[in-house]
Design a protein around this motif. Structure first.
Motif, PDB file in Angstrom:
ATOM      1  N   TYR A 169       0.814  -1.212   0.000  1.00 43.52           N
ATOM      2  CA  TYR A 169       0.000   0.000   0.000  1.00 43.52           C
ATOM      3  C   TYR A 169       0.854   1.272   0.000  1.00 43.52           C
ATOM      4  O   TYR A 169       0.359   2.340  -0.350  1.00 43.52           O
ATOM      5  CB  TYR A 169      -0.908   0.047   1.228  1.00 43.52           C
ATOM      6  N   ASN A 264     -12.192   0.815   6.979  1.00 44.60           N
ATOM      7  CA  ASN A 264     -12.537   0.422   5.617  1.00 44.60           C
ATOM      8  C   ASN A 264     -14.016   0.034   5.552  1.00 44.60           C
ATOM      9  O   ASN A 264     -14.763   0.200   6.513  1.00 44.60           O
ATOM     10  CB  ASN A 264     -11.620  -0.694   5.101  1.00 44.60           C
ATOM     11  N   ARG A 265     -14.417  -0.503   4.421  1.00 40.78           N
ATOM     12  CA  ARG A 265     -15.824  -0.751   4.153  1.00 40.78           C
ATOM     13  C   ARG A 265     -16.451  -1.753   5.126  1.00 40.78           C
ATOM     14  O   ARG A 265     -17.680  -1.774   5.295  1.00 40.78           O
ATOM     15  CB  ARG A 265     -15.978  -1.252   2.707  1.00 40.78           C
ATOM     16  N   PHE A 270     -18.450   3.146   8.397  1.00 41.64           N
ATOM     17  CA  PHE A 270     -17.913   3.597   7.113  1.00 41.64           C
ATOM     18  C   PHE A 270     -18.917   4.427   6.289  1.00 41.64           C
ATOM     19  O   PHE A 270     -18.547   5.500   5.777  1.00 41.64           O
ATOM     20  CB  PHE A 270     -17.406   2.408   6.295  1.00 41.64           C
ATOM     21  N   SER A 308     -11.085   2.581   0.951  1.00 38.72           N
ATOM     22  CA  SER A 308     -11.184   1.258   1.572  1.00 38.72           C
ATOM     23  C   SER A 308     -10.267   0.281   0.856  1.00 38.72           C
ATOM     24  O   SER A 308     -10.387   0.063  -0.357  1.00 38.72           O
ATOM     25  CB  SER A 308     -12.631   0.756   1.505  1.00 38.72           C
ATOM     26  N   LEU A 309      -9.338  -0.296   1.599  1.00 33.12           N
ATOM     27  CA  LEU A 309      -8.480  -1.375   1.117  1.00 33.12           C
ATOM     28  C   LEU A 309      -8.815  -2.631   1.917  1.00 33.12           C
ATOM     29  O   LEU A 309      -9.557  -2.575   2.896  1.00 33.12           O
ATOM     30  CB  LEU A 309      -7.012  -0.997   1.292  1.00 33.12           C
ATOM     31  N   ARG A 310      -8.274  -3.759   1.527  1.00 31.57           N
ATOM     32  CA  ARG A 310      -8.643  -4.992   2.223  1.00 31.57           C
ATOM     33  C   ARG A 310      -8.154  -4.998   3.665  1.00 31.57           C
ATOM     34  O   ARG A 310      -8.901  -5.375   4.582  1.00 31.57           O
ATOM     35  CB  ARG A 310      -8.074  -6.210   1.490  1.00 31.57           C
ATOM     36  N   GLY A 313      -7.983   1.132   5.917  1.00 35.85           N
ATOM     37  CA  GLY A 313      -8.672   2.233   5.276  1.00 35.85           C
ATOM     38  C   GLY A 313      -7.914   3.495   5.614  1.00 35.85           C
ATOM     39  O   GLY A 313      -7.139   3.515   6.577  1.00 35.85           O
ATOM     40  N   TYR A 314      -8.100   4.543   4.839  1.00 32.95           N
ATOM     41  CA  TYR A 314      -7.439   5.791   5.191  1.00 32.95           C
ATOM     42  C   TYR A 314      -8.235   6.980   4.677  1.00 32.95           C
ATOM     43  O   TYR A 314      -9.071   6.859   3.775  1.00 32.95           O
ATOM     44  CB  TYR A 314      -5.994   5.838   4.687  1.00 32.95           C
ATOM     45  N   SER A 381     -14.604  -7.197  -0.160  1.00 38.55           N
ATOM     46  CA  SER A 381     -14.594  -6.774   1.241  1.00 38.55           C
ATOM     47  C   SER A 381     -15.255  -7.816   2.142  1.00 38.55           C
ATOM     48  O   SER A 381     -15.420  -7.586   3.344  1.00 38.55           O
ATOM     49  CB  SER A 381     -15.329  -5.429   1.388  1.00 38.55           C
TER      50      SER A 381
END
Length: 424
Positions: A169, A264-265, A270, A308-310, A313-314, A381
């Motif tokens: 990432y 993240n999601r 979220f 959202s990443l696996r 999140g940022y 997700s």
């Protein structure tokens, strides 16, 4: 007679309908999700592979393999592959993401049986010729050399590395990383990642049982297994704050990128955080745009986003401003965050954001391809379509009080990382 002095009436979007995919399975176990919609004899087939075997000393393995995978097999060189696909009016592209890599095919249904074998040869027999690898390295080095002169690129690069470290990432790619790429490393990664047990197929367009049988005939058998692969997984420390200033004495503008690790999601907060982000900087009428662009005139554009990443999140805010107003711009950005943490959002402003977000969601579902994209978001997700129902309910009903609580919880300036690239 139309009265142009009177704004047109509007109403909130009531229902948004999603086309759910039909799940099937190839003979070798590869899952296939199909959004069968549309009248045109056109189909998009995506072969999506999880990124695996992250090696910090070889950060370009997955990227280079994805970029070069259609550049040669034992029977076809790069030009022949391109000409054969183009002959049938098809289009083949590759996409690399932080979590997955994709081989994407657009083709007319009537040519499916002729084009899929080309894709099959790419996914099973790519050899990554030294000549093509050399060209890739040369081009990428030149591109990086140009990008390193751009303040916004440097801010994005160092911001990601600061909050994510040397993971997939946030890997801080340097010239030396391109020089270190070896053909053998690409072949090893190709064998590990591009295998049936690591693949999910998503199909969108007019795709009936006849087309599925063609897909299964070509990809359901004789596709070798991988060896020694493990899916990438990363863990990050959220409570970190790092400020980085990169001095560019001749810079006319300063690039500002600030934010923090977040959710993240998969987190219940979220959807609400997305509403909060939209108010702050998620659309053209946002507070950051109204203040930094419209009122102060510091920039042509400023925005914020939640990603959202696996494994993480940022949240981030990004803009470029004149170097002489960089400090003032940062102060105004922080003022807007403090306001969200201390005051309730007026209902009129919140209604506008609600209508924008629901309209954007509805507008993003224009065809079978976009419906498939929405499904991929929740599938990778580990979620289902109930996520979107919760999202829509949240957008329609979230209160200003709840948004203030989310701002206090997730927009804490004490934990923000700030990267500034420009002139002191």
């Amino acid at each position: 007679m139309l009265d142009r002095k009177k704004e047109p009436a509007y109403h909130q979007v009531d229902n948004i309908n999603f086309i759910e995919p039909h799940k099937q399975q190839l003979d070798n176990g590869v899952p296939v999700f199909t959004i069968n919609a549309g009248n045109q004899e056109l189909v998009r087939i995506e072969f999506i592979f999880e990124n695996v075997n992250w090696n910090v000393s070889k950060p370009l393995q997955a990227i280079a393999v994805n970029h070069l995978i259609n550049n040669g097999t034992p029977d076809l060189n790069a030009q022949q592959i391109a000409e054969r696909v183009d002959y049938y009016g098809a289009f083949l592209q590759t996409e690399y993401g932080a979590d997955q890599s994709t081989i994407k095919l657009y083709t007319l249904n009537k040519h499916l049986a002729e084009v899929l074998p080309v894709v099959k040869s790419i996914l099973t027999s790519s050899i990554f010729p030294e000549k093509e690898l050399s060209i890739f390295i040369q081009n990428q080095r030149q591109s990086l050399q140009v990008s390193l002169q751009k303040n916004d690129f440097l801010a994005r690069k160092y911001f990601a590395n600061t909050i994510f470290g040397d993971s997939a990432y946030g890997s801080n790619i340097e010239m030396a990383d391109y020089e270190a790429i070896q053909q053998s490393d690409l072949l090893d990664y190709f064998k590990a990642a591009y295998a049936p047990e690591n693949c999910t197929i998503f199909v969108a367009g007019k795709f009936e049982n006849e087309e599925f049988l063609v897909l299964n005939q070509i990809f359901g058998r004789e596709w070798g297994a991988s060896s020694g692969s493990f899916r990438n997984h990363f863990v990050f420390n959220e409570n970190t704050k790092n400020d980085l200033f990169i001095d560019k004495p001749d810079a006319i503008q300063s690039a500002i990128r600030m934010g923090c690790l977040g959710i993240n999601r998969t987190d219940v907060d979220f959807p609400g955080f997305q509403v909060l982000n939209c108010v702050l900087g998620g659309y053209f009428g946002s507070r950051l745009m109204a203040n930094i662009r419209e009122d102060k005139g510091y920039t042509y554009g400023i925005g914020s986003a939640v990603v959202s990443l696996r494994d993480a999140g940022y949240f981030f805010i990004a803009t470029e401003v004149g170097s002489d107003v960089s400090v003032s711009a940062q102060e105004e950005i922080e003022k807007e965050i403090i306001l969200l943490r201390s005051e309730l959002i007026p209902e009129s402003e919140l209604d506008l954001v609600r209508n924008y977000m629901l309209g954007a969601m509805l507008g993003s579902l224009e065809n079978a391809f976009s419906h498939a994209d929405k499904f991929k978001n929740v599938y990778f997700s580990g979620l289902d379509y109930s996520y979107y129902q919760k999202y829509i309910h949240t957008v329609k009903n979230i209160s200003a009080v709840t948004l203030k609580e989310l701002a206090i919880k997730y927009l804490d300036l004490d934990f923000f990382t700030k990267v500034i690239v420009g002139r002191k």
